[in-house]
Design an enzyme around this catalytic site. Structure first.
Site, PDB file in Angstrom:
ATOM      1  N   PRO A  61       0.793  -1.221   0.000  1.00 39.20           N
ATOM      2  CA  PRO A  61       0.000   0.000   0.000  1.00 39.20           C
ATOM      3  C   PRO A  61       0.830   1.279   0.000  1.00 39.20           C
ATOM      4  O   PRO A  61       1.853   1.369   0.676  1.00 39.20           O
ATOM      5  CB  PRO A  61      -0.825  -0.099   1.290  1.00 39.20           C
ATOM      6  CG  PRO A  61      -0.132  -1.109   2.129  1.00 39.20           C
ATOM      7  CD  PRO A  61       0.507  -2.070   1.172  1.00 39.20           C
ATOM      8  N   ASN A  62       0.328   2.229  -0.788  1.00 39.84           N
ATOM      9  CA  ASN A  62       0.888   3.589  -0.906  1.00 39.84           C
ATOM     10  C   ASN A  62       2.192   3.658  -1.683  1.00 39.84           C
ATOM     11  O   ASN A  62       2.677   4.756  -1.966  1.00 39.84           O
ATOM     12  CB  ASN A  62       1.057   4.239   0.489  1.00 39.84           C
ATOM     13  CG  ASN A  62      -0.267   4.334   1.220  1.00 39.84           C
ATOM     14  OD1 ASN A  62      -1.225   4.885   0.677  1.00 39.84           O
ATOM     15  ND2 ASN A  62      -0.365   3.760   2.398  1.00 39.84           N
TER      16      ASN A  62
ATOM     17  N   ARG B 166       5.230  10.857  -2.671  1.00 39.47           N
ATOM     18  CA  ARG B 166       4.849  10.604  -1.284  1.00 39.47           C
ATOM     19  C   ARG B 166       6.016  10.926  -0.340  1.00 39.47           C
ATOM     20  O   ARG B 166       7.089  10.324  -0.456  1.00 39.47           O
ATOM     21  CB  ARG B 166       4.503   9.110  -1.175  1.00 39.47           C
ATOM     22  CG  ARG B 166       4.354   8.603   0.211  1.00 39.47           C
ATOM     23  CD  ARG B 166       4.381   7.079   0.257  1.00 39.47           C
ATOM     24  NE  ARG B 166       4.008   6.641   1.582  1.00 39.47           N
ATOM     25  CZ  ARG B 166       4.239   5.436   2.072  1.00 39.47           C
ATOM     26  NH1 ARG B 166       4.847   4.524   1.338  1.00 39.47           N
ATOM     27  NH2 ARG B 166       3.853   5.129   3.273  1.00 39.47           N
TER      28      ARG B 166
ATOM     29  N   TYR C 284      11.038   9.026   1.355  1.00 34.00           N
ATOM     30  CA  TYR C 284      11.077   7.957   0.349  1.00 34.00           C
ATOM     31  C   TYR C 284      11.771   8.346  -0.954  1.00 34.00           C
ATOM     32  O   TYR C 284      11.922   7.513  -1.842  1.00 34.00           O
ATOM     33  CB  TYR C 284       9.640   7.481   0.060  1.00 34.00           C
ATOM     34  CG  TYR C 284       8.963   6.896   1.291  1.00 34.00           C
ATOM     35  CD1 TYR C 284       9.431   5.713   1.861  1.00 34.00           C
ATOM     36  CD2 TYR C 284       7.898   7.544   1.901  1.00 34.00           C
ATOM     37  CE1 TYR C 284       8.848   5.183   3.002  1.00 34.00           C
ATOM     38  CE2 TYR C 284       7.294   7.027   3.048  1.00 34.00           C
ATOM     39  CZ  TYR C 284       7.768   5.839   3.588  1.00 34.00           C
ATOM     40  OH  TYR C 284       7.199   5.313   4.710  1.00 34.00           O
TER      41      TYR C 284
ATOM     42  N   ASN D 134       8.166  -5.272  -0.675  1.00 33.48           N
ATOM     43  CA  ASN D 134       8.046  -4.166   0.268  1.00 33.48           C
ATOM     44  C   ASN D 134       6.573  -4.144   0.664  1.00 33.48           C
ATOM     45  O   ASN D 134       5.737  -3.678  -0.092  1.00 33.48           O
ATOM     46  CB  ASN D 134       8.462  -2.835  -0.378  1.00 33.48           C
ATOM     47  CG  ASN D 134       8.388  -1.702   0.643  1.00 33.48           C
ATOM     48  OD1 ASN D 134       7.781  -1.832   1.705  1.00 33.48           O
ATOM     49  ND2 ASN D 134       9.000  -0.573   0.300  1.00 33.48           N
TER      50      ASN D 134
ATOM     51  N   ALA E 240       2.922  -0.622   4.945  1.00 30.95           N
ATOM     52  CA  ALA E 240       2.391  -0.650   6.316  1.00 30.95           C
ATOM     53  C   ALA E 240       1.931  -2.053   6.734  1.00 30.95           C
ATOM     54  O   ALA E 240       1.873  -2.349   7.942  1.00 30.95           O
ATOM     55  CB  ALA E 240       1.241   0.339   6.440  1.00 30.95           C
TER      56      ALA E 240
ATOM     57  N   GLU F 119      12.627  -9.057   2.314  1.00 33.00           N
ATOM     58  CA  GLU F 119      11.793  -7.929   2.754  1.00 33.00           C
ATOM     59  C   GLU F 119      12.579  -6.638   2.530  1.00 33.00           C
ATOM     60  O   GLU F 119      13.726  -6.536   2.982  1.00 33.00           O
ATOM     61  CB  GLU F 119      11.470  -8.135   4.239  1.00 33.00           C
ATOM     62  CG  GLU F 119      10.698  -7.004   4.876  1.00 33.00           C
ATOM     63  CD  GLU F 119      10.477  -7.249   6.381  1.00 33.00           C
ATOM     64  OE1 GLU F 119      10.652  -8.406   6.847  1.00 33.00           O
ATOM     65  OE2 GLU F 119      10.154  -6.285   7.081  1.00 33.00           O
TER      66      GLU F 119
ATOM     67  N   HIS G 187      12.625  -2.369   2.735  1.00 30.86           N
ATOM     68  CA  HIS G 187      12.063  -1.080   3.152  1.00 30.86           C
ATOM     69  C   HIS G 187      12.969   0.018   2.638  1.00 30.86           C
ATOM     70  O   HIS G 187      14.198  -0.053   2.808  1.00 30.86           O
ATOM     71  CB  HIS G 187      11.943  -0.984   4.677  1.00 30.86           C
ATOM     72  CG  HIS G 187      11.052  -2.038   5.217  1.00 30.86           C
ATOM     73  ND1 HIS G 187       9.686  -2.001   5.050  1.00 30.86           N
ATOM     74  CD2 HIS G 187      11.330  -3.193   5.857  1.00 30.86           C
ATOM     75  CE1 HIS G 187       9.164  -3.094   5.590  1.00 30.86           C
ATOM     76  NE2 HIS G 187      10.137  -3.834   6.078  1.00 30.86           N
TER      77      HIS G 187
ATOM     78  N   ARG H  43      12.654   5.101  12.885  1.00 33.19           N
ATOM     79  CA  ARG H  43      11.378   5.816  12.836  1.00 33.19           C
ATOM     80  C   ARG H  43      10.497   5.457  14.047  1.00 33.19           C
ATOM     81  O   ARG H  43      10.986   4.958  15.044  1.00 33.19           O
ATOM     82  CB  ARG H  43      10.702   5.515  11.489  1.00 33.19           C
ATOM     83  CG  ARG H  43      11.570   5.977  10.303  1.00 33.19           C
ATOM     84  CD  ARG H  43      10.917   5.689   8.969  1.00 33.19           C
ATOM     85  NE  ARG H  43       9.686   6.450   8.805  1.00 33.19           N
ATOM     86  CZ  ARG H  43       8.789   6.209   7.841  1.00 33.19           C
ATOM     87  NH1 ARG H  43       9.010   5.240   6.962  1.00 33.19           N
ATOM     88  NH2 ARG H  43       7.692   6.931   7.763  1.00 33.19           N
TER      89      ARG H  43
HETATM   90  C1  DQA Z   1       8.087   1.216   4.173  1.00 35.13           C
HETATM   91  C2  DQA Z   1       8.095   1.470   5.692  1.00 35.13           C
HETATM   92  C3  DQA Z   1       6.716   1.236   6.281  1.00 35.13           C
HETATM   93  O1  DQA Z   1       6.742   1.482   7.688  1.00 35.13           O
HETATM   94  C4  DQA Z   1       5.705   2.176   5.656  1.00 35.13           C
HETATM   95  O2  DQA Z   1       4.414   1.920   6.166  1.00 35.13           O
HETATM   96  C5  DQA Z   1       5.726   2.112   4.167  1.00 35.13           C
HETATM   97  C6  DQA Z   1       7.008   2.015   3.476  1.00 35.13           C
HETATM   98  C7  DQA Z   1       9.435   1.579   3.528  1.00 35.13           C
HETATM   99  O3  DQA Z   1       9.624   1.221   2.373  1.00 35.13           O
HETATM  100  O4  DQA Z   1      10.278   2.243   4.142  1.00 35.13           O
HETATM  101  O5  DQA Z   1       4.687   2.221   3.513  1.00 35.13           O
HETATM  102  O6  DQA Z   1       7.867  -0.171   3.948  1.00 35.13           O
END
Ligand code: DQA
Length: 145
Positions: free
Chosen positions: A10-11, A18, A23, A75, A78, A99, A101, A108
């Site tokens: 998501p997102n 964003r 990011y 990735n 959330a 995984e 990020h 954070r």
């Molecule tokens: C994320 C870190 C997550 O905490 C966050 O909710 C994201 C992006 C990252 O790529 O740093 O959506 O996965």
């Protein structure tokens, strides 16, 4: 040819616009195109998928087994911090995964420090920016060789 699936949760479709201070300014299309070019050089077949929906991600992981995918790079956004369903999907298909990020989640908020996936992942990348995807693909290529 070994198959690799890249999943963004998501997102992450908003990458580039964003919270760029966290990011960066690279878009998801830029990331995916870069990975496709890198996969071609490495002799890997690569497919990319993004969804804002937990169930769609679970379905895509199930489909990966039917497709004979050898490794997933994910990735989970959330859902990293909330999703038992995505964890169980990986357990169910037994496909190894990395995984990723973009940000260093450990630097954070406390709620980002726990992942439902890290202890069953082959490897975890955090804080390398979007470079992390390419580094993960390099690792995956060495594992699939
Ligand atoms: C994320 C870190 C997550 O905490 C966050 O909710 C994201 C992006 C990252 O790529 O740093 O959506 O996965």
């Amino acid at each position: 040819m070994s198959k690799v699936l890249v999943i963004n949760g998501p997102n992450l479709n908003l990458l580039g616009s964003r919270e760029p201070h966290i990011y960066g300014s690279t878009t998801l299309a830029d990331v995916e195109n870069g990975l496709r070019a890198q996969a071609a050089e490495l002799g890997l077949e690569l497919d990319c998928f993004q969804s804002n929906h937990e169930g769609a991600i679970v379905d895509r992981i199930h489909q990966a087994r039917a497709e004979g995918v050898g490794f997933v790079i994910i990735n989970p956004g959330a859902y990293t911090h909330t999703s038992v369903a995505i964890r169980d999907a990986f357990g169910g298909v037994a496909i190894p995964f990395v995984e990723v990020h973009i940000s260093n989640v450990h630097k954070r908020e406390a709620f980002r420090h726990h992942s439902y996936l890290s202890d069953i992942a082959e490897a975890v990348m955090a804080g390398f920016g979007t470079l992390g995807y390419g580094l993960a693909l390099q690792f995956v290529a060495s594992r699939l060789r």
